[in-house]
Structure formats: C-alpha cells, structure tokens
Design an enzyme around this catalytic site. Structure first.
Site, short mmCIF file in Angstrom:
data_model
loop_
_atom_site.label_atom_id
_atom_site.label_comp_id
_atom_site.label_asym_id
_atom_site.label_seq_id
_atom_site.Cartn_x
_atom_site.Cartn_y
_atom_site.Cartn_z
CG ASP A 194 30.83 1.49 12.95
OD1 ASP A 194 32.06 1.44 13.03
OD2 ASP A 194 30.08 0.55 13.29
CB THR A 199 34.47 -1.68 11.07
OG1 THR A 199 34.12 -0.30 11.20
CG2 THR A 199 34.49 -2.31 12.44
CB THR A 200 35.61 1.81 7.08
OG1 THR A 200 34.45 2.13 7.85
CG2 THR A 200 35.38 2.24 5.65
CG ASP A 244 32.74 1.53 17.18
OD1 ASP A 244 32.30 0.39 17.44
OD2 ASP A 244 32.47 2.13 16.13
#
Length: 539
Positions: free
Chosen positions: A70, A103-104, A407
């Site tokens: 994550d 998020t990446t 998430d």
C-alpha cells in the site's frame, strides 16, 4: 562615464558579465534538485503498483516489521527528509483519505509529470507556461473522465463488491478478497441513508483478534471487545446477560488516593482494620448506587493515575450480579456511546437509569481456537454504527488485513460520494492520454507541448502495470493505444491473461473518484514544485 574617464575601450571584467548572465542558473539547479528528489521517491514505490506489484518489508527503528504494498503505508513509514519528496508523501496520504485507493498511482503519476517537465525545462520553456499547460490538460482530462464513466446505483450491491475486489486485488490478502469485499460493502451500505453523499468511517470499528483465518472475519451489529475479558469469567463469574442495562463509567471503583505522593504509617492492627473497613464501605456505597440504577453490565474506562477497578470491587460487583468489562480505551468511548445509546458518566452522583444503554444480549463467546471475545448484540440504535471482527493466523497478516479492509471501506465510500465507475487496468488513463494528444494537435503555441507531456505522463500507469506483471510494456502499451484510437475505450490490461481485454466484461472496475482525485492531486503538487525557484534556510 567611461568617456569622461577617457576609457574608450570596453570593460575586460568578464567575470562580472558572466555572473550577470548566469543569474538564472541557481533557480534551475534548485528546480532540478527538487524534481530529482521527488522522482526518486516515485521510482521507489513504482514496483508496488498493480495486482502483480511487489511487496515491501519495512523495519522500524524499534525492530517492528510491516509487510505491505500500500503506497500510503510505505511512504508513511519511510523517513523522508527532502521537502519536495515530503510533498509526495502528503499527496499519497491525501489520496488515502479522499479515495482509499490509488495511493501508489498518484505518486507514480506525479513522478512522471515531473520527469516530463524536466524535458520541457531543458527546452527553455518557462515553468509558469508548464504549470498553466498542466492545469489546462488536467481540466480537459476531467471532462474526458465524465464522458467515459458509467453511473452506478447503490442498490447494485454486486457491482460495488466488484469495485472492492479490484481494490483488494493488489494487496497481500488478495486471496481473501471474496470474504473482505462483501464485509466492506455491507458495512458502508448499512450506514447510508437516502440522499447521503458521504459516510463517516469513524462509525465503523475494526477489531482484530489473533487466531483462526481471515475467512473467520465477520460483521457484527453492536459491539465486539477483543482485548477485554468479562471479569470473573475464568472463576465461574457472570459471562452472559440477556436484555442488559449497560452503564459506561469514567470514574474509578477503587480506594481513593491523594493528589500528591504520600505514605501512611500504620502502627497497630486496629488501625489497619479501620482502613480496610473504610475502603470496603466506600466501594460498597458506590456499587449500591450502581445497582440502584438497575445496571447489570458495567463498562469501565481505563485509568492512568490508579486502578480503574480493584479486586475487592470486582468481588462485590460479581455478588451484586453485575457483569464487568474493564480497560475501555478513551478513544472508544464515543463509538460505544453512539452504538449503545448510553451516556458516559464521570461521577457516581450522575449515575442514573436514563444514562444507561440497552441491548438484547451481552455475552462472552469462545472462538474456534479457544480464545474469547465479548459481544453485545441487538442494540436499540441499529444502522448507526458497525463493528467488524477481523481474524488472522499471524500478526503481520492481521495488520495487513486491517489496512486492506480500511482501503476497501474507503473505495465503497468513494462510490457513495460520486456514484460512477470506470474500467480498471489502465483503461481510463490510456483513453485520456489518446484524447489529450488529439487536443494538443489542435492548439497552438507552447501549451501544446505541455499538454502532450501531460498525456505522455498518463501512459506511465499502463506501462508500469504491464512491467510489474512481467509482460512486454512497450508492446502492450502500443496495442492498448491502438485499441483506444479505434474507440474501444473500455479496453485495458488484463494482467492475469497477459492481454488487452474489455475491463467491464472482466469485472475489473474502480470508482470514478479514485482517478479524478489522482489527476487533481498529482497536478497540484507538480505545479507547486515547479514554481519553487529557491530554498531559503532559516535558523
């Protein structure tokens, strides 16, 4: 002035002229350093993108180990020193809060924008022109996004579950996505009322209990206490009460202490007896008042200064037929109060029947492998809060399951906020990229270069997805671009089959808010970094 001095020859002081000529060298160096720092950070987590992305093992200074892919978790744990790189950590955190997924991607995309901006700067295009061009491209990208998104109803539970499964597919616990995704969807939909455009995830409490497997995870209407035991349960005390009246206290059921450090010296047995008798009378007096309010389940907040409940108090509470759950954390008080409809009581004089909460049952339950949890079910205010019990065979897996579930909850909330979905597998990024190249060919001036750089940056997402899946990224991205130029806008990279397929028919879908948020946040931070031309250090 030179003529007055009789000097008709030009100045030979070339050093001064050189300094004047190179006044813009420092801003260039500062900008380049900022871009390289941010780009380096983006390259670190780039290998974690997508369902076939690699995991990172993070070891803290205290020796604690975290295994995750994550992006927000990895960047949060890293000790980033450079101010520009810290900005990428912040946008990853903002993406985590806003959408829960991507998020990446947001960091990788920002890194690609900065990398292409460096090429534009080398062509002597001014940073302000680049930032304006990026802003224009982002606004056009948002318009294209609304054209390709598909509306979704909150009653379409299966489609929402597919969104959650897609977000979980890149996690360590992806094998359990069929278990965790329905839990996340049901938890959020229980809290949604007609007309709601947001859900407060503080109303969903995730409790972890080591043991069993992730398949044993479940959703609970009411409360679950994992690290608390019903006092007296091991010695044959009360472990089950039906139709309980539940009190929540923030004062201590133990002998009082002075505010300052003190010592009591006892010289004779009679004095000792008087102290013990007074302590007993004090505690019995408190318990009589609790019993008078018809309370039969008592939740006691943890105390820092002294024992929240003494052994003597536990003995008398058990005799009075009151079940005790102690060591309630301060940050759990608000959630418990909202769930049970009870009011926290700070002093015994305020302990009245109208402050109590009600439920159908409160019991200590033994799980499959022998560990115990306390469950309070049948609460009077259903659908105001939700409790989720997550199980796992080891601590690392349990922590990752909790993060992944968090998430998935954010992804479902994204659909509540913006009721639209997009295909996954790099399809929206490729479609926007193709359309932006068409727009760039129609406009004139330096803005066209900036729009093309933005469109080129978007291709880093499908390129990295293919690279991390062990495919040939150049062939895959070229084929994908050709498909989108043929108006097949829902085609993306199917990493399982290693080919280009229609993502909607493969049920690889994601909330529209995720991609929209990635475009906004990445563009904002890149514009901010490009406008910095100096670093001033203050002491």
């Amino acid at each position: 002035f030179l003529k007055m001095q009789g000097q008709t020859q030009p100045s030979t002081n070339t050093n001064y002229d050189q300094k004047v000529f190179n006044t813009n060298e420092k801003p260039k160096d500062v900008r380049r350093n900022n871009i390289m720092a941010a780009k380096t950070l983006a390259d670190v987590i780039r290998t974690s993108l997508g369902p076939r992305g690699m995991d990172k093992m993070i070891r803290s200074g205290r020796g604690e180990v975290t295994i995750t892919n994550d992006g927000a978790t990895i960047l949060k744990q890293m000790q980033v020193m450079h101010p520009s790189a810290k900005m990428l950590v912040e946008i990853s955190n903002a993406q985590d809060i806003e959408a829960g997924d991507g998020t990446t991607s947001v960091v990788v995309f920002a890194g690609a924008l900065l990398s292409n901006a460096l090429g534009l700067l080398d062509k002597n295009i001014h940073p302000t022109v680049i930032t304006d061009g990026y802003q224009y491209a982002m606004e056009e990208a948002q318009k294209i996004l609304t054209e390709i998104e598909k509306p979704i109803s909150l009653e379409d539970r299966e489609s929402i579950i597919q969104n959650a499964i897609t977000s979980l597919s890149s996690k360590v616990v992806s094998n359990y996505s069929q278990v965790l995704a329905p839990i996340a969807v049901d938890a959020v939909l229980k809290l949604v009322k007609d007309g709601d455009t947001n859900v407060d995830l503080k109303d969903i409490k995730i409790s972890k209990k080591l043991g069993g497997t992730i398949d044993d995870s479940e959703i609970q209407e009411g409360l679950v206490f994992t690290n608390h035991k019903a006092s007296g349960g091991s010695s044959g005390g009360i472990t089950r009460i039906e139709n309980p009246n539940i009190g929540l206290i923030q004062f201590c059921l133990s002998s009082p202490k002075t505010e300052m450090e003190n010592t009591v010296v006892v010289n004779e047995y009679s004095a000792m007896d008087r102290i013990i008798t007074e302590e007993r009378n004090y505690i019995v007096g408190l318990i009589k008042k609790i019993r008078a309010a018809k309370c039969n389940v008592l939740l006691i907040q943890k105390s820092i200064l002294r024992d929240a409940v003494s052994e003597m108090a536990l003995h008398f509470l058990q005799k009075a037929g009151i079940m005790v759950i102690k060591n309630i954390e301060r940050d759990e008080i608000e959630f418990i109060s909202k769930t049970l409809g009870c009011t926290p009581v700070a002093h015994i004089d305020q302990f009245t029947p109208n402050k109590l909460g009600k439920a159908k049952i409160c019991e200590e339950v033994t799980l499959s492998e022998g560990s115990k949890v306390i469950k309070i079910g049948g609460v009077t205010n259903p659908n105001t809060t939700v409790s989720i019990l997550v199980r796992g065979s080891n601590g690392l897996l349990l922590d990752e399951a909790e993060r992944s579930l968090r998430d998935a909850l954010c992804v479902v909330r994204s659909i509540v906020k913006r009721k639209a979905i997009l295909p996954g597998g790099g399809a929206p990024e490729t479609e926007i990229s193709v359309k932006l190249f068409e727009i760039a060919n129609k406009i004139k001036g330096l803005k066209a270069y900036c729009v093309k750089a933005f469109a080129e940056s978007l291709e880093v997402i499908p390129f990295t997805l293919a690279e991390n899946a062990g495919l040939n990224p150049i062939n895959i991205v070229t084929e994908l671009r050709n498909k989108h130029q043929q108006e097949e806008k829902y085609h993306g990279i199917n990493v399982k089959k290693g080919e280009i397929t229609n993502m909607l028919t493969e049920n690889v879908i994601q909330p529209s808010l995720v991609t929209s948020s990635i475009l906004k946040l990445a563009t904002e931070v890149v514009r901010l970094i490009l406008k910095i031309d100096d670093i001033v250090i203050c002491r």
